[in-house]
Design a protein around this motif. Sequence first.
Motif, mmCIF file in Angstrom:
data_model
loop_
_atom_site.group_PDB
_atom_site.id
_atom_site.type_symbol
_atom_site.label_atom_id
_atom_site.label_comp_id
_atom_site.label_asym_id
_atom_site.label_seq_id
_atom_site.Cartn_x
_atom_site.Cartn_y
_atom_site.Cartn_z
ATOM 1 N N ILE A 185 0.852 -1.105 -0.089
ATOM 2 C CA ILE A 185 -0.123 -0.046 0.114
ATOM 3 C C ILE A 185 0.998 1.356 0.092
ATOM 4 O O ILE A 185 1.394 1.655 1.127
ATOM 5 N N GLY A 186 1.248 1.774 -1.258
ATOM 6 C CA GLY A 186 2.161 2.695 -1.279
ATOM 7 C C GLY A 186 3.556 2.147 -1.105
ATOM 8 O O GLY A 186 4.122 0.889 -1.842
ATOM 9 N N ALA A 187 4.240 2.463 0.229
ATOM 10 C CA ALA A 187 5.623 1.974 0.533
ATOM 11 C C ALA A 187 5.168 1.078 1.755
ATOM 12 O O ALA A 187 6.123 0.510 2.440
ATOM 13 N N ILE A 188 4.184 0.633 2.008
ATOM 14 C CA ILE A 188 3.649 0.165 3.482
ATOM 15 C C ILE A 188 3.248 -1.305 2.994
ATOM 16 O O ILE A 188 2.193 -1.618 2.391
ATOM 17 N N PRO A 189 4.006 -2.490 3.314
ATOM 18 C CA PRO A 189 3.689 -3.825 3.000
ATOM 19 C C PRO A 189 2.559 -4.433 4.226
ATOM 20 O O PRO A 189 2.634 -3.978 5.286
ATOM 21 N N LEU A 190 1.573 -5.064 3.671
ATOM 22 C CA LEU A 190 0.774 -5.702 4.373
ATOM 23 C C LEU A 190 0.752 -7.177 4.163
ATOM 24 O O LEU A 190 0.195 -7.390 2.995
ATOM 25 N N ARG A 191 0.873 -8.170 4.981
ATOM 26 C CA ARG A 191 0.791 -9.298 4.910
ATOM 27 C C ARG A 191 -0.553 -9.978 5.131
ATOM 28 O O ARG A 191 -0.999 -9.476 5.976
ATOM 29 N N ILE A 192 -1.163 -10.646 4.135
ATOM 30 C CA ILE A 192 -2.562 -11.259 4.371
ATOM 31 C C ILE A 192 -2.535 -12.722 4.203
ATOM 32 O O ILE A 192 -1.991 -13.265 3.323
ATOM 33 N N LEU A 193 -3.323 -13.157 5.054
ATOM 34 C CA LEU A 193 -3.711 -14.624 5.112
ATOM 35 C C LEU A 193 -5.018 -15.052 4.789
ATOM 36 O O LEU A 193 -5.682 -14.531 5.561
ATOM 37 N N VAL A 194 -5.548 -15.861 3.721
ATOM 38 C CA VAL A 194 -6.673 -16.079 3.485
ATOM 39 C C VAL A 194 -7.004 -17.387 3.627
ATOM 40 O O VAL A 194 -6.349 -18.404 3.241
ATOM 41 N N LEU A 195 -7.958 -17.736 4.440
ATOM 42 C CA LEU A 195 -8.092 -19.059 4.968
ATOM 43 C C LEU A 195 -9.620 -19.696 4.806
ATOM 44 O O LEU A 195 -10.508 -18.876 4.614
ATOM 45 N N HIS A 196 -9.627 -21.120 4.935
ATOM 46 C CA HIS A 196 -11.016 -21.668 5.114
ATOM 47 C C HIS A 196 -10.699 -22.974 6.045
ATOM 48 O O HIS A 196 -10.260 -24.029 5.397
#
Length: 325
Positions: A185-196
């Motif tokens: 997000i711009g220079a900001i990293p966001l780690r995302i885990l999608v699960l079921h």
Amino acid sequence: MHIKTGGAQASPVFVFVKRLSKYLPRIGAAVCLATALCSTCAPSAFAGLRDGQETPTAAPPHTLKLATWNMDWLMAENGPLTATAPPDRPRRTAADFEKLASYAQHLDADIIGLQEVDSPATAEQIFPASAYQIFITKDALLQHPALAVRRTLKVHQNPDVTALDVAPPTAEHQLRRGLDVTVEIGAIPLRILVLHLKTGCWDNPVSERQHSCPTLLQQFGVLEDWISARAAAHEAFVIMGDFNRRLTVYDPFFLILTHTAPLTLTSSGWASPCEDGSYFIDHILLGGAAQGWLQPHSLRVMTYKAASQPATLSDHCAVSVRLTP
């Protein structure tokens, strides 16, 4: 302002969620104190804003809308895997795909965690390639966690969280992996885990020895390890998807995750207007710096028009929040 009723609605709406204290008198005021979404304990109606009015005032710059949406066996009817799918799954027509795409357009989210998707090509019928990038796990199951991300955002797909498949190799059915991506997000990293996660252990005690609960407990141990790695790296992170668990801030399964790092359960203290006031099993958890990005009162649930709610849409509603990094 539109109040949700049992009758047909003029359009799909985003609705505010209702206090769980109305449904859980045993928890009472403690639920209200725990929620990060409101400072009062007065129950409110399932109220929402119509299309184009979800945000009464202009959104702050760099606002990001995150959603999670279980698509309920989203499969291409002419695909090679349909012959091996359960016979009672939803069978969708071209018109059904058009309706789902219309709801996705109304959702208007920047990042959408998806569950029960067979392929990127099928997801692109709902989230067009002109606007979204589709990422999906690399296992060989019929259903996958996936992620739709606006093309304006840069994304890196990390290795799947294969450890979430805690089923023994000899098991008839393997469990789903987790989809792990990093969004910039711009220079900001966001780690995302999608699960079921494994179904069947909705609110049973952690000591339950039936098949589903020990399996889910193992999966929560895997999540604890993933969170520990994120905390050690000082990463902002999100875990979202279908947990198949009615999480609260008091639930021992949720407390397992907070042993490693503080987490924000964005649905804490609220009931979902999906199916007229059920508990949430679709959750968005925030960790690290992302906890401070949550816009207060931004939790929404996108319901369906009563006239367009056949089994060919989905048995889940999209749940969303807004973040300001």
